[in-house]
Write a protein that holds these residues in place. Structure first.
Motif, mmCIF file in Angstrom:
data_model
loop_
_atom_site.group_PDB
_atom_site.id
_atom_site.type_symbol
_atom_site.label_atom_id
_atom_site.label_comp_id
_atom_site.label_asym_id
_atom_site.label_seq_id
_atom_site.Cartn_x
_atom_site.Cartn_y
_atom_site.Cartn_z
ATOM 1 N N HIS A 12 0.870 -1.118 0.154
ATOM 2 C CA HIS A 12 0.057 -0.169 -0.021
ATOM 3 C C HIS A 12 1.052 1.294 0.006
ATOM 4 N N ARG A 13 1.999 1.114 0.540
ATOM 5 C CA ARG A 13 2.930 2.396 0.582
ATOM 6 C C ARG A 13 3.283 2.552 -0.666
ATOM 7 N N ARG A 14 3.630 1.878 -1.530
ATOM 8 C CA ARG A 14 3.817 1.996 -3.057
ATOM 9 C C ARG A 14 2.629 2.812 -3.732
ATOM 10 N N LEU A 15 1.626 2.383 -3.500
ATOM 11 C CA LEU A 15 0.245 3.188 -4.045
ATOM 12 C C LEU A 15 0.261 4.646 -3.565
ATOM 13 N N VAL A 16 0.622 4.754 -2.074
ATOM 14 C CA VAL A 16 0.421 6.425 -1.653
ATOM 15 C C VAL A 16 1.533 7.030 -2.258
ATOM 16 N N ALA A 17 2.849 6.361 -2.325
ATOM 17 C CA ALA A 17 3.934 6.884 -2.800
ATOM 18 C C ALA A 17 3.753 7.628 -4.421
ATOM 19 N N ASN A 18 3.089 6.758 -5.139
ATOM 20 C CA ASN A 18 2.669 7.143 -6.495
ATOM 21 C C ASN A 18 1.465 8.354 -6.571
ATOM 22 N N GLY A 19 0.430 8.162 -5.670
ATOM 23 C CA GLY A 19 -0.521 9.122 -5.508
ATOM 24 C C GLY A 19 0.293 10.548 -5.435
ATOM 25 N N LEU A 20 1.123 10.632 -4.559
ATOM 26 C CA LEU A 20 1.839 11.980 -3.758
ATOM 27 C C LEU A 20 2.887 12.364 -4.956
ATOM 28 N N ALA A 21 3.478 11.342 -5.634
ATOM 29 C CA ALA A 21 4.424 11.600 -6.733
ATOM 30 C C ALA A 21 3.811 12.155 -7.872
ATOM 31 N N GLN A 22 2.307 11.711 -8.308
ATOM 32 C CA GLN A 22 1.710 12.293 -9.347
ATOM 33 C C GLN A 22 1.279 13.600 -9.147
ATOM 34 N N SER A 23 0.717 13.987 -7.961
ATOM 35 C CA SER A 23 0.096 15.213 -7.461
ATOM 36 C C SER A 23 1.519 16.246 -7.593
ATOM 37 N N ARG A 24 2.707 16.058 -7.007
ATOM 38 C CA ARG A 24 3.749 16.848 -6.739
ATOM 39 C C ARG A 24 4.387 16.974 -8.412
ATOM 40 N N THR A 25 4.455 15.856 -9.221
ATOM 41 C CA THR A 25 4.868 15.898 -10.636
ATOM 42 C C THR A 25 4.077 16.961 -11.459
#
Ligand code: F6P
Length: 545
Positions: free
Chosen positions: A413-426
């Motif tokens: 799940h940590r990977r999922l959260v990292a992806n979400g935060l990464a997309q918003s920042r990117t």
């Protein structure tokens, strides 16, 4: 509701246009750099949800202007009118009382609340009866499967809630059939035993073609499996405001749960329309779902605009739609259980606010509801996120990000959260052509090749998103989430000056569909159709052999 001035007539409309022009020449990152408190201040909390709206192309003065605009549009009075039971649905001369469906007190609407309570008691009885294994079918087998037959608001809400709350499910499996395409029903029935299946015919009007057609086919399936007509009472419930039509279909009043004309289909999951969910998750969890929505109602009703989450989200929608030219809004739930959220929100927002005249029938000279679309993260990252990052469209995004998982697999799940935060920042930071060129050189490309490819890797950034977090998806946070978007939709409708509670635009297609059906069945001639439709009907006839 009294007639209100239209958006473009409001005092702060023009100043906001000027803010928008200024902000288009700056960047969200620059706004952060100039305002160290931004990340903390551009957040709101309500009913177990937290909204981070700091990554928007929105300055403090522009936000203040939007809040003044909401006052000028008399949003606070409109919110009061909604909760007071005023006839906010002015074209159908009705109130919109979906908040009463999850209320624990009458708010002065005693008669309606009495009916709501009776409806809830019926729901509880049926949910408990089924979950206790007390309902058996014609073969004597206990009911194990429930099929909700409905479409639009009689399908999308229950389907979403049922799927989102899968970790809370008991022993009964719930299935959803909506499409008039026979494959939908057929695929569902393939895995079911008629003797242990119960259908809920969910239709406020009990006139909807898809639902009636599928219900009739389900009835025949049951009869063909050996049930008698008298047995059908064990297998069919209805949720409807049209008892007569349900009776004509063969469902007696004792098997009908109520719906009312003061609840719009897309706002009805809180009523007996949500019966399949109450059966799936059990009555206590369904009550928690209602309580989560009620907590959001209390926030929306009582909170000043500047801290009011639905109002703020409505203003953001207006900001992008009417001042920054975005014709769409993308919703990205980073949680598999919420993958149906965009489908639900499409009906909620586009059927509510896809309008082109004001409440008093004036033609609007500005845009209303943007196209809402989206899908679960991370699925979209490998399909349409390319367009979000490098396309030419402005796509304001909502990331919906539960912080924990029910799966028992927190590392994944940590990977999922990292992806979400990464997309918003990117989306916000992007990458300049120089940075892209540098990255290519680092990868070992020569100067000429790095220069040639750099424009393709460059990303403009400055693309806005909200991040909506909650501790987990549970009945209460899910209730709050759906109520949040309902109220945001209402706020946007008020700001646009439209009635969010009718849907006249769906009628004509149904009428023409009925005429075409009669012509395809050879019951009437096709002379009243245009040449293209006539030719396509001929093509269909030829294909029938
Ligand atoms: O055609 C649109 C619509 O009227 C929606 O507003 C509604 O949710 C759906 O059809 C289903 O209507 P009913 O519950 O009356 O079958």
């Amino acid at each position: 509701m009294a007639a209100r001035p239209l958006l473009t007539e409001l005092a702060d409309y023009r100043p906001l246009q000027a803010f928008a022009t200024q902000l288009q020449a700056t960047s969200i990152e620059a706004l952060f750099a100039a305002d160290p408190a931004r990340a903390g201040d551009f957040t709101l909390a309500a009913a177990g949800l937290r909204l981070d709206f700091s990554k928007h192309l929105l300055s403090r003065p522009a936000l203040a202007g939007l809040l003044r605009l909401a006052e000028q549009a008399r949003l606070p009075a409109a919110i009061t009118a909604l909760f007071d039971g005023d006839k906010v649905n002015n074209t159908e001369d009705r109130p919109a009382l979906h908040t009463l469906l999850r209320a624990t007190s009458s708010h002065g609407l005693d008669t309606e609340f009495d009916e709501v309570r009776k409806g809830r008691a019926q729901m509880r009885q049926w949910a408990q009866r089924l979950n206790n294994g007390e309902q058996s079918g014609f073969s004597g087998a206990v009911i194990t499967d429930v099929v909700n037959i409905g479409i639009g608001g009689s399908d999308l809400g229950p389907r979403l809630v049922s799927e989102a709350l899968r970790p809370f499910h008991g022993d009964i499996s719930c299935h959803y059939v909506a499409n008039v395409d026979p494959a939908d029903l057929q695929d569902t029935l393939l895995e079911l035993d008629p003797g242990s299946t119960l259908f809920i015919v969910c239709s406020k009007s009990f006139r909807t073609e898809e639902t009636l057609t599928n219900s009739l086919a389900a009835r025949n399936w049951m009869l063909n499996a050996g049930a008698s007509v008298a047995d059908l009472d064990r297998h069919f419930l209805a949720v409807t405001s049209n008892l007569q039509a349900a009776a004509d279909f063969g469902i007696p009043a004792a098997n009908c749960l109520p719906m009312w004309d003061w609840v719009g289909g897309r706002y009805s999951v809180w009523s007996a329309v949500g019966l399949s969910c109450a059966i799936a998750v059990g009555w206590e969890h369904f009550e928690q779902f209602l309580a989560g929505a009620e907590a959001m109602d209390e926030h929306f009703h009582g909170c000043p605009l500047q801290a009011n989450m639905p109002a703020l989200m409505g203003l953001l929608e207006l900001w992008y739609c009417n001042f920054l030219g975005a014709g769409n809004h993308v919703v990205l739930p980073y949680d598999h259980s919420l993958r149906k959220l965009p489908d639900f929100l499409q009906q909620l927002t586009m059927e509510s606010n896809g309008k082109r005249v004001s409440r008093d029938g004036r033609q609007l000279a500005y845009s209303t509801a943007p196209v809402l679309w989206g899908s679960a993260g991370t699925i979209g990252q490998h399909s349409f996120h390319q367009l979000l990052h490098q396309g030419t469209l402005l796509c304001p995004a909502d990331f919906v990000l539960p912080l924990t998982t029910h799966t028992g697999m927190p590392e994944q799940h940590r990977r999922l959260v990292a992806n979400g935060l990464a997309q918003s920042r990117t989306l916000m930071v992007g990458r300049s052509a120089d940075a892209a060129r540098e990255a290519l050189l680092q990868r070992g490309l020569d100067e000429a090749e790095a220069t040639r490819l750099a424009p393709h890797l460059a990303m403009p950034g400055n693309r806005p998103s909200s991040v909506l977090t909650m501790d987990s998806v549970n009945p209460s946070t899910l209730g709050a989430l759906l109520a949040l978007y309902e109220h945001r939709t209402f706020c946007s409708g008020v700001l646009w000056g439209i009635n969010s509670f009718d849907q006249w635009g769906v009628e004509l297609g149904k009428e023409i569909g009925t005429r075409i059906l009669a012509q395809l069945a050879g019951e009437s001639a096709g002379g009243d159709m245009d040449p293209a439709t006539r030719r396509l009907m001929d093509e269909w006839r030829a294909a029938q052999g």
